[in-house]
Design an enzyme around this catalytic site. Structure first.
Site, PDB file in Angstrom:
ATOM      1  N   LYS A   8      65.289  -6.620  51.601  1.00 22.55           N
ATOM      2  CA  LYS A   8      64.649  -6.421  50.308  1.00 22.55           C
ATOM      3  C   LYS A   8      65.663  -6.701  49.200  1.00 22.55           C
ATOM      4  O   LYS A   8      66.707  -6.064  49.125  1.00 22.55           O
ATOM      5  CB  LYS A   8      64.101  -5.003  50.187  1.00 22.55           C
ATOM      6  CG  LYS A   8      63.293  -4.774  48.903  1.00 22.55           C
ATOM      7  CD  LYS A   8      64.136  -4.180  47.807  1.00 22.55           C
ATOM      8  CE  LYS A   8      63.366  -4.032  46.505  1.00 22.55           C
ATOM      9  NZ  LYS A   8      64.138  -3.326  45.458  1.00 22.55           N
ATOM     10  N   GLY A  11      64.878  -6.902  42.031  1.00 25.97           N
ATOM     11  CA  GLY A  11      64.690  -7.852  40.938  1.00 25.97           C
ATOM     12  C   GLY A  11      65.898  -7.973  40.033  1.00 25.97           C
ATOM     13  O   GLY A  11      66.177  -9.045  39.492  1.00 25.97           O
ATOM     14  N   GLY A  42      61.478  -7.382  38.472  1.00 27.86           N
ATOM     15  CA  GLY A  42      61.234  -6.584  37.277  1.00 27.86           C
ATOM     16  C   GLY A  42      61.793  -7.149  35.981  1.00 27.86           C
ATOM     17  O   GLY A  42      61.051  -7.298  34.996  1.00 27.86           O
ATOM     18  N   ASP A 160      59.881  -2.143  47.342  1.00 28.21           N
ATOM     19  CA  ASP A 160      60.408  -1.254  48.383  1.00 28.21           C
ATOM     20  C   ASP A 160      59.310  -0.890  49.375  1.00 28.21           C
ATOM     21  O   ASP A 160      59.521  -0.889  50.591  1.00 28.21           O
ATOM     22  CB  ASP A 160      60.970   0.031  47.758  1.00 28.21           C
ATOM     23  CG  ASP A 160      62.186  -0.214  46.886  1.00 28.21           C
ATOM     24  OD1 ASP A 160      62.902  -1.205  47.139  1.00 28.21           O
ATOM     25  OD2 ASP A 160      62.429   0.574  45.964  1.00 28.21           O
ATOM     26  N   LYS A 215      68.439   4.148  44.075  1.00 29.54           N
ATOM     27  CA  LYS A 215      68.620   3.166  45.150  1.00 29.54           C
ATOM     28  C   LYS A 215      68.588   3.858  46.502  1.00 29.54           C
ATOM     29  O   LYS A 215      67.929   3.405  47.450  1.00 29.54           O
ATOM     30  CB  LYS A 215      69.942   2.415  44.974  1.00 29.54           C
ATOM     31  CG  LYS A 215      69.991   1.437  43.811  1.00 29.54           C
ATOM     32  CD  LYS A 215      71.328   0.714  43.788  1.00 29.54           C
ATOM     33  CE  LYS A 215      71.389  -0.347  42.691  1.00 29.54           C
ATOM     34  NZ  LYS A 215      71.427   0.224  41.345  1.00 29.54           N
TER      35      LYS A 215
END
Length: 261
Positions: A8, A11, A42, A160, A215
């Site tokens: 993953k 952004g 994002g 996520d 995070k």
């Protein structure tokens, strides 16, 4: 299929991912792993929203998605950002294919809270056959987190959540969160491995602080089902081995302890 690694990419780090990072993903594949990249976008969405003078707000950390915001997010995620990642993988010597969660009904969703959040969806089903078929052709799937319900309505999906759902349904060997930090630092050194229980104490004593807390919490939220560990790594540095293995902090599930009061 074994040795699936779901990666993953946040952004905020997409534009700054190093050439070495993309080479490591290609090397990983050449050494028998099967990588899948799920990306956000994002900051790029925010930039286009500002240019188009479309107002956007967040509720509990999730973007409230009106029809205008959804159209903008879909343009950025499925168009610009997705193809940037695909191009970078090709330049690194790999073969990649870009998808949105709507292609082949890859990510089916249900609304999270349509009244408060608008067109924000939560994954309910993943078309694993599509991903497996692409990987059998030695393609690296690159997934933009836009999903669809049974009526064909599109929804914005948290990257996520999309990565976690894909990893869970494929029984992935590893889920990797690519950020702008090397991992969890303690006394200036990157921790190689920590448990979920240790994470809680590190947040409490201030070892994990500031922007690292969300995070880590995002990584913890994906430790469901058969997924036993997640990794946080830096996509801007050269934290990769010659075999394409990535280096960072691995978070492992703690053993469940029962406390009787």
């Amino acid at each position: 299929m074994k040795d699936i690694v779901v990666i993953k990419c946040g952004g905020s780090t997409i534009a700054e991912l190093s050439e070495e990072f993309f080479k490591s993903v290609v090397t990983m594949q050449k050494n028998g792993k099967h990588p899948i990249i799920v990306h956000g976008g994002g900051p790029a969405i925010n930039q286009l929203l500002q240019k188009l003078d479309i107002k956007s707000e967040f509720v509990d950390g999730l973007r409230k998605t009106t029809e205008d915001v959804l159209d903008t997010a879909e343009m950025v995620l499925c168009g610009k950002v997705n193809k940037q990642v695909v191009t970078s993988l090709h330049q690194a010597g790999g073969q990649a294919v870009g998808l949105s969660g709507c292609d082949g009904k890859l990510i089916e969703v249900k609304p999270v809270n349509e009244g408060m959040l608008g067109y924000v969806g939560e994954p309910t089903k993943v078309n694993t056959n599509l991903l497996l078929s692409l990987m059998e052709l030695n393609m690296i799937p690159v997934v933009a987190p836009i999903g669809m319900n049974n009526e064909g309505t599109h929804y914005n999906v948290n990257a996520d959540s999309a990565a976690g759902a894909i990893a869970k349904e494929l029984g992935a060997e590893q889920l990797v969160f690519v950020t702008d930090v090397d991992g969890i630092l303690k006394d200036g050194k990157c921790l190689e491995k920590v448990s979920t229980e240790e994470i809680e104490s590190y947040i409490a004593d201030g070892t994990i602080y500031g922007g690292m807390i969300p995070k880590v919490k995002a990584a913890l939220s994906t430790l469901t089902g058969n997924i036993q560990s997640v990794m946080i790594m830096n996509g801007k540095s050269t934290n990769v081995g010659k075999d394409g293995s990535v280096q960072g902090t691995t978070i492992i599930k703690s053993k469940i302890k029962l406390y009787v009061s």
